[in-house]
Design a protein around this motif. Structure first.
Motif, PDB file in Angstrom:
ATOM      1  N   GLN A  13       0.831  -1.208   0.000  1.00 24.91           N
ATOM      2  CA  GLN A  13       0.000   0.000   0.000  1.00 24.91           C
ATOM      3  C   GLN A  13       0.866   1.258   0.000  1.00 24.91           C
ATOM      4  O   GLN A  13       0.534   2.264  -0.641  1.00 24.91           O
ATOM      5  CB  GLN A  13      -0.912   0.000   1.226  1.00 24.91           C
ATOM      6  N   GLN A  36     -10.617   0.472  -1.249  1.00 23.02           N
ATOM      7  CA  GLN A  36     -10.296   1.891  -1.104  1.00 23.02           C
ATOM      8  C   GLN A  36      -8.820   2.164  -1.372  1.00 23.02           C
ATOM      9  O   GLN A  36      -8.448   3.275  -1.748  1.00 23.02           O
ATOM     10  CB  GLN A  36     -10.656   2.360   0.309  1.00 23.02           C
ATOM     11  N   LYS A  37      -7.982   1.139  -1.207  1.00 24.05           N
ATOM     12  CA  LYS A  37      -6.534   1.336  -1.271  1.00 24.05           C
ATOM     13  C   LYS A  37      -5.863   0.611  -2.437  1.00 24.05           C
ATOM     14  O   LYS A  37      -4.721   0.924  -2.780  1.00 24.05           O
ATOM     15  CB  LYS A  37      -5.899   0.856   0.040  1.00 24.05           C
ATOM     16  N   PRO A  79      -1.372  -1.340  -5.626  1.00 29.60           N
ATOM     17  CA  PRO A  79      -1.642  -0.170  -4.775  1.00 29.60           C
ATOM     18  C   PRO A  79      -2.024   1.066  -5.584  1.00 29.60           C
ATOM     19  O   PRO A  79      -1.383   1.396  -6.586  1.00 29.60           O
ATOM     20  CB  PRO A  79      -0.312   0.044  -4.045  1.00 29.60           C
ATOM     21  N   SER A 139      -1.482   3.893  -4.661  1.00 26.84           N
ATOM     22  CA  SER A 139      -0.451   4.896  -4.395  1.00 26.84           C
ATOM     23  C   SER A 139       0.592   4.974  -5.508  1.00 26.84           C
ATOM     24  O   SER A 139       1.336   5.957  -5.590  1.00 26.84           O
ATOM     25  CB  SER A 139       0.245   4.591  -3.065  1.00 26.84           C
TER      26      SER A 139
END
Length: 264
Positions: free
Chosen positions: A84, A102-103, A221, A223
């Motif tokens: 993550q 959500q991630k 991820p 991110s």
């Protein structure tokens, strides 16, 4: 969607991927995909042949994408957290739930788990429907997502949950009467009973009903900027006929190996 359009979309994704890879130059192309997973025999594990059947499948897909990959084995929660945070391109295999969505972005399914309820042999637990488990304690490791029906019962206060650090702990807790039941894939359970319970493996038994068939996924991820690109190309490659054939051969080889009786 018509078949010709589906094929056209698939080839557009592949062509787009090749353009992006070439555009990034040789250095980016040579960068290996960094993967994180844990110990979940026979699917993943540092001591298993080729890292386990799912590790081999995932790396085969990336190889077909033209990308080398490396796999690191961690405790499950660390694999999730570090991925993550962007330390890895993806982690696997995981169930999908709202918190994870959500991630992470999810691949197409890479495995299907067929689960049963396991109980101590000398209990009188019977299963007719999920409500049959009312008042009981499920053992579910803290890093593991529960199946939907058990989540519903837990959220309604109809069952409780014990959350130890590992599935091994759950098997031992059931064997010693410290929790009432656990839910596990039937293939994984056969190995776990031998590995964790030894000569007491017959003391924890499955109920007859298959209560859940759940897909497992590779998680990318959100991110990382290239996660959408990698996820889409992974899915496209995963579903090509040549890779589907390779995956089937990998599964059959691992099943044959695991089915062999242990040498005396």
């Amino acid at each position: 969607m018509p078949l010709l359009i589906q094929k056209g979309v698939r080839w557009l994704i592949i062509i787009s991927a090749l353009v992006q890879i070439c555009g990034h130059g040789i250095t980016a192309r040579a960068e290996p995909i960094q993967l994180a997973t844990g110990d979940y025999e026979p699917f993943t594990g540092p001591d298993l042949e080729n890292g386990g059947v799912l590790t081999e499948i995932v790396q085969t897909v990336f190889e077909a994408m033209g990308r080398d990959s490396t796999v690191s084995f961690y405790p499950w929660q660390r694999a999730i957290t570090t991925t993550q945070e962007g330390a890895f391109h993806a982690t696997f295999p995981f169930l999908k739930n709202k918190e994870r969505e959500q991630k992470f972005l999810f691949s197409d399914p890479i495995v299907s788990w067929e689960s049963k309820i396991f109980i101590r042999k000398d209990t009188d637990i019977r299963y007719q429907n999920p409500e049959s488990l009312t008042g009981l304690a499920e053992c579910l490791p803290h890093h593991t997502a529960g199946i939907a029906e058990m989540d519903r019962l837990f959220n309604a206060g109809k069952i409780t949950r014990m959350r130890p650090p590992s599935m091994k702990s759950c098997w031992l807790m059931i064997a010693h009467g410290r929790a009432d039941f656990l839910i596990e894939d039937i293939f994984v359970a056969r190995i776990a009973q031998r590995s964790y319970l030894g000569d007491k493996e017959g003391e924890v038994v499955p109920l007859d009903a298959v209560i859940s068939i759940d897909p497992g996924y590779l998680m990318f991820p959100k991110s990382l900027k290239n996660s959408v690109f990698l996820r889409d190309l992974f899915n496209t490659t995963l579903n090509t006929p040549a890779v589907v054939s390779q995956i089937q051969a990998i599964r059959e080889r691992h099943i044959l190996r695991l089915a062999k009786p242990a040498s005396s």
